[in-house]
Design an enzyme around this catalytic site. Structure first.
Site, PDB file in Angstrom:
ATOM      1  N   HIS A  54      22.338  71.889  64.208  1.00  0.00           N
ATOM      2  CA  HIS A  54      23.793  71.952  63.997  1.00  0.00           C
ATOM      3  C   HIS A  54      24.133  71.379  62.640  1.00  0.00           C
ATOM      4  CE1 HIS A  54      28.141  71.327  64.892  1.00  0.00           C
ATOM      5  NE2 HIS A  54      27.943  72.279  65.760  1.00  0.00           N
ATOM      6  N   ILE A  60      26.388  69.096  60.400  1.00  0.00           N
ATOM      7  CA  ILE A  60      27.740  68.696  60.777  1.00  0.00           C
ATOM      8  C   ILE A  60      27.655  68.067  62.158  1.00  0.00           C
ATOM      9  CG2 ILE A  60      30.092  69.477  61.301  1.00  0.00           C
ATOM     10  CD1 ILE A  60      29.565  71.825  59.356  1.00  0.00           C
ATOM     11  N   GLY A  63      31.788  68.461  67.118  1.00  0.00           N
ATOM     12  CA  GLY A  63      33.094  67.988  67.570  1.00  0.00           C
ATOM     13  C   GLY A  63      33.077  67.445  68.981  1.00  0.00           C
ATOM     14  N   VAL A  64      32.333  68.082  69.872  1.00  0.00           N
ATOM     15  CA  VAL A  64      32.287  67.596  71.252  1.00  0.00           C
ATOM     16  C   VAL A  64      31.651  66.211  71.318  1.00  0.00           C
ATOM     17  CG1 VAL A  64      32.325  69.874  72.322  1.00  0.00           C
ATOM     18  CG2 VAL A  64      30.140  68.832  71.762  1.00  0.00           C
ATOM     19  N   GLU A  68      33.135  62.729  72.806  1.00  0.00           N
ATOM     20  CA  GLU A  68      32.327  61.851  73.664  1.00  0.00           C
ATOM     21  C   GLU A  68      32.294  60.427  73.102  1.00  0.00           C
ATOM     22  OE1 GLU A  68      29.878  60.295  76.631  1.00  0.00           O
ATOM     23  OE2 GLU A  68      31.029  62.167  76.644  1.00  0.00           O
TER      24      GLU A  68
END
Length: 152
Positions: A54, A60, A63-64, A68
């Site tokens: 990723h 990067i 986002g998830v 979290e």
């Protein structure tokens, strides 16, 4: 009267929440005000496993995983507030609302998750979280979580 803890280092974090590498996403929590707010810190480093995929050549932080990290910061705040160090605590998402991503987070960044309690009861807590890098908003969300203290 016992003085309320205002910081949590990695040892205290791991004594409150069950997460471990590679899914422990906060390095410390500071500015803890019981029942109100806290700031979680995550140092983003290139050697983390998610950067292999990723994205190759353009790492990067997902986002998830930022959401979290906001949730883990919130769980530590609850753990400090309710004096749950060394207790069998689990925290479950119930909802994620008003989630927005504003800026990329990349290796070398220091992610700061400011969380504030919007509502709380014994088991259900609602938070607003804002993740920033160098003062710039990277992500924000409102989360509702259920606190589950397992039988010892």
């Amino acid at each position: 009267m016992t003085e309320q803890r205002t910081t949590a280092d990695l040892d205290i974090i791991q004594r409150i929440i069950p997460h471990r590498y590679p899914f422990l996403l906060i390095d410390k929590v500071r500015d803890i005000v019981a029942k109100e707010s806290a700031v979680g810190i995550k140092n983003i480093t290139f050697n983390e496993p998610q950067f292999q995929g990723h994205f190759p050549g353009a790492p990067i932080f997902p986002g998830v995983m930022i959401v979290e990290a906001i949730a883990q910061t919130s769980a530590v705040l609850v753990g400090i507030t309710l004096d749950l160090i060394d207790k069998p605590l689990l925290v479950y998402f119930m909802s994620i609302d008003k989630c927005k991503f504003r800026r990329k987070v990349v290796p070398g960044d220091v992610l700061e998750m400011s969380v504030e309690v919007l509502r709380s009861s014994k088991k259900i807590w609602k938070f607003r979280g804002v993740a920033r890098v160098e003062g710039q908003v990277a992500a924000e969300a409102e989360i509702v979580a259920m606190i589950d203290l397992l039988e010892e």
